[in-house]
Design an enzyme around this catalytic site. Structure first.
Site, PDB file in Angstrom:
ATOM      1  N   MET A  95      12.623  24.246   4.148  1.00 35.13           N
ATOM      2  CA  MET A  95      11.391  23.680   2.481  1.00 35.13           C
ATOM      3  C   MET A  95      12.897  22.406   1.554  1.00 35.13           C
ATOM      4  O   MET A  95      12.366  21.250   1.329  1.00 35.13           O
ATOM      5  CB  MET A  95      11.169  24.250   1.851  1.00 35.13           C
ATOM      6  CG  MET A  95      10.626  23.652   0.830  1.00 35.13           C
ATOM      7  SD  MET A  95       8.966  24.601  -0.769  1.00 35.13           S
ATOM      8  CE  MET A  95       8.201  25.014   0.332  1.00 35.13           C
ATOM      9  N   LYS A 120       0.718  -1.580   0.030  1.00 28.43           N
ATOM     10  CA  LYS A 120      -0.270  -0.155   0.587  1.00 28.43           C
ATOM     11  C   LYS A 120       0.797   1.270  -0.266  1.00 28.43           C
ATOM     12  O   LYS A 120       1.914   1.136   0.388  1.00 28.43           O
ATOM     13  CB  LYS A 120      -0.816   0.089   1.134  1.00 28.43           C
ATOM     14  CG  LYS A 120       0.072   0.020   2.216  1.00 28.43           C
ATOM     15  CD  LYS A 120      -1.124  -0.366   4.344  1.00 28.43           C
ATOM     16  CE  LYS A 120       0.061  -0.285   4.840  1.00 28.43           C
ATOM     17  NZ  LYS A 120      -1.226  -1.351   6.323  1.00 28.43           N
ATOM     18  N   TYR A 161      15.946  29.140   9.997  1.00 29.57           N
ATOM     19  CA  TYR A 161      14.357  29.761  10.043  1.00 29.57           C
ATOM     20  C   TYR A 161      14.640  29.493  11.760  1.00 29.57           C
ATOM     21  O   TYR A 161      14.666  29.373  12.121  1.00 29.57           O
ATOM     22  CB  TYR A 161      13.578  29.018   9.651  1.00 29.57           C
ATOM     23  CG  TYR A 161      13.924  29.536   8.220  1.00 29.57           C
ATOM     24  CD1 TYR A 161      13.564  30.484   7.629  1.00 29.57           C
ATOM     25  CD2 TYR A 161      13.319  28.515   7.655  1.00 29.57           C
ATOM     26  CE1 TYR A 161      12.804  31.344   5.943  1.00 29.57           C
ATOM     27  CE2 TYR A 161      12.892  28.493   5.722  1.00 29.57           C
ATOM     28  CZ  TYR A 161      13.035  29.934   5.380  1.00 29.57           C
ATOM     29  OH  TYR A 161      13.245  30.225   3.897  1.00 29.57           O
ATOM     30  N   ARG A 168     -11.337  -0.495  14.733  1.00 31.29           N
ATOM     31  CA  ARG A 168     -11.454   0.419  13.565  1.00 31.29           C
ATOM     32  C   ARG A 168     -11.462  -0.292  12.926  1.00 31.29           C
ATOM     33  O   ARG A 168     -12.979   0.501  12.201  1.00 31.29           O
ATOM     34  CB  ARG A 168      -9.567   0.736  12.920  1.00 31.29           C
ATOM     35  CG  ARG A 168      -8.699   1.696  12.480  1.00 31.29           C
ATOM     36  CD  ARG A 168      -7.913   1.558  12.500  1.00 31.29           C
ATOM     37  NE  ARG A 168      -7.694   0.452  11.043  1.00 31.29           N
ATOM     38  CZ  ARG A 168      -6.437   0.051  10.714  1.00 31.29           C
ATOM     39  NH1 ARG A 168      -4.888   1.262  11.181  1.00 31.29           N
ATOM     40  NH2 ARG A 168      -5.482  -0.856  10.832  1.00 31.29           N
TER      41      ARG A 168
HETATM   42  C1  LIG Z   1      -0.628  -2.431   6.450  1.00 28.01           C
HETATM   43  C2  LIG Z   1      -1.483  -3.422   6.824  1.00 28.01           C
HETATM   44  C3  LIG Z   1      -0.439  -4.472   8.140  1.00 28.01           C
HETATM   45  C4  LIG Z   1       1.720  -4.261   7.205  1.00 28.01           C
HETATM   46  O1  LIG Z   1       2.324  -3.909   8.372  1.00 28.01           O
HETATM   47  P1  LIG Z   1       2.947  -3.693   8.607  1.00 28.01           P
HETATM   48  O2  LIG Z   1       3.156  -2.952   9.918  1.00 28.01           O
HETATM   49  O3  LIG Z   1       3.589  -2.564   8.246  1.00 28.01           O
HETATM   50  O4  LIG Z   1       3.303  -5.470   8.959  1.00 28.01           O
HETATM   51  C5  LIG Z   1      -1.445  -5.889   7.653  1.00 28.01           C
HETATM   52  N1  LIG Z   1      -2.181  -5.590   7.522  1.00 28.01           N
HETATM   53  C6  LIG Z   1      -3.212  -4.619   7.066  1.00 28.01           C
HETATM   54  C7  LIG Z   1      -4.343  -5.105   7.418  1.00 28.01           C
HETATM   55  C8  LIG Z   1      -2.351  -3.423   7.198  1.00 28.01           C
HETATM   56  O5  LIG Z   1      -3.440  -2.514   6.945  1.00 28.01           O
END
Ligand SMILES: *Cc1c(COP(=O)(O)O)cnc(C)c1O
Length: 356
Positions: free
Chosen positions: A300, A35, A252, A130
């Site tokens: 930046m 992802k 800054y 969640r």
């Molecule tokens: C992102 C995610 C993972 C992977 O998590 P990591 O901590 O990066 O290994 C696994 N399962 C779900 C549902 C996720 O959203």
């Protein structure tokens, strides 16, 4: 000449880290979690380097289609499932496996036809609160999915809230097992932290993400200690030098004041490249392979590093912001965040190259 900043992606490190995940998983199959553009690494190149995975998990339909268009034929798991009923036909057409986590999604599935049967995941809320079905609707969802004419297989899934922390997985594991005891089907539970620390949760499919990118999910155990190799190296160069007398300030807000005479290097990397702006003075940086640290605020397009103890460092000397020789985990900890956020935030303007 291009600005000297660049990110390098080490394909062999990805394959190495996948092998560690596979070893931990025992006989379980491995979803490589890709992802967020493969945690900022580039989804197409990561999928190529991780061709040994059994499937890819992500949540954005545009990314799933990019993978399919790039020729990926392995299963693709949509971690947030469908967002509207219009998404349903795409599941069959592009062979995508949705995670169904709400009664609303079950309704979407029932509303639109599927050209051919698909597999689905059914997500159970075992305590993270969640996504997922709770004790009062898990049976309703299961029955509806079993009754659906175009759903060929249902895998039971949950996600751990604190596999990397003091809470562990025992409570959620027990709750998941009791909520799903009556259902027969494959199971998927483990993220990287669970896979590494609680491999007994591997079940049928594991879902490692961060470990594949060579970072540690744990605050108290380094990636190197886990045998993982960093995949992304963010590097640039020193483009200017400054000399501060005691009492002179830099950057800054005059965010840093020299207590003694200092030699400073200005590195061509800033928050518009994805470096965290909230990194305080003292955040580690490698200059010509030697450790030093940031001084003053991150701008930046630039940041300042202490060269007082590195007399050979000059304009053109390489600087590593994270990666080979300096774990993104360590930089993230100094900046009050996690490596996930640094990797995902790599900016589109940073040129990326790949090494085999
Ligand atoms: C992102 C995610 C993972 C992977 O998590 P990591 O901590 O990066 O290994 C696994 N399962 C779900 C549902 C996720 O959203």
């Amino acid at each position: 000449m291009p600005r000297p900043i660049r990110a390098t992606i080490d394909a062999s490190a990805l394959a190495h880290n996948l092998a560690i995940a596979r070893r931990q998983a025992g006989g379980a199959k491995v979803w490589a979690v890709v992802k967020a553009n493969a945690y900022g690494h580039g989804i197409e190149r990561v999928a190529r380097a991780l061709e040994g995975a059994d499937g890819f998990a992500l949540l954005d339909f545009a990314e799933a289609l990019r993978l399919r268009d790039a020729g990926a034929t392995k299963p693709i798991l949509m971690l947030e499932g469908i967002f509207q009923s219009a998404d349903v036909p795409l599941l069959a057409r592009r062979s995508l496996t949705p995670v169904i986590h709400s009664i609303a999604q079950v309704g979407m599935l029932e509303k639109r036809a599927l050209e051919r049967p698909i597999e689905v995941y059914m997500k159970v809320n075992s305590g993270m609160n969640r996504l997922g079905f709770t004790a009062d609707n898990v049976r309703i969802a299961w029955n509806a999915l079993q009754a659906h004419p175009a759903i060929s297989n249902v895998t039971l899934m949950t996600h751990f809230a604190d596999a990397d922390g003091a809470g562990g997985v025992a409570g959620q594991l027990e709750w998941f097992n009791s909520m799903t005891a009556a259902f027969v089907g494959p199971r998927s539970l483990a993220n990287s932290a669970a896979l590494l620390r609680f491999p007994e949760t591997s079940a049928d499919w594991v879902r490692p993400g961060i470990m594949l990118y060579g970072c540690s999910p744990f605050a108290d155990c380094s990636a190197a200690d886990l045998g993982l190799r960093p995949v992304m190296t963010l590097a640039s160069e020193i483009i200017a030098l400054q000399h501060l007398a005691p009492g002179e300030r830099i950057g800054y807000g005059y965010g840093f004041e020299a207590q003694c005479a200092m030699r400073i290097g200005i590195v061509a990397c800033g928050y518009a490249d994805g470096y965290p702006r909230h990194a305080p003075s003292g955040t580690p940086v490698l200059v010509a392979g030697q450790r030093t640290c940031t001084v003053g605020r991150i701008s930046m397009d630039m940041l300042c590093v202490d060269l007082t103890h590195l007399p050979d460092a000059t304009i053109g000397t390489p600087a590593t912001l994270w990666g080979e020789g300096l774990s993104a985990d360590e930089v993230a900890a100094a900046a009050g965040t996690v490596s996930y956020e640094l990797l995902c935030a790599l900016a589109a303007r940073v040129p990326v190259s790949e090494i085999a």
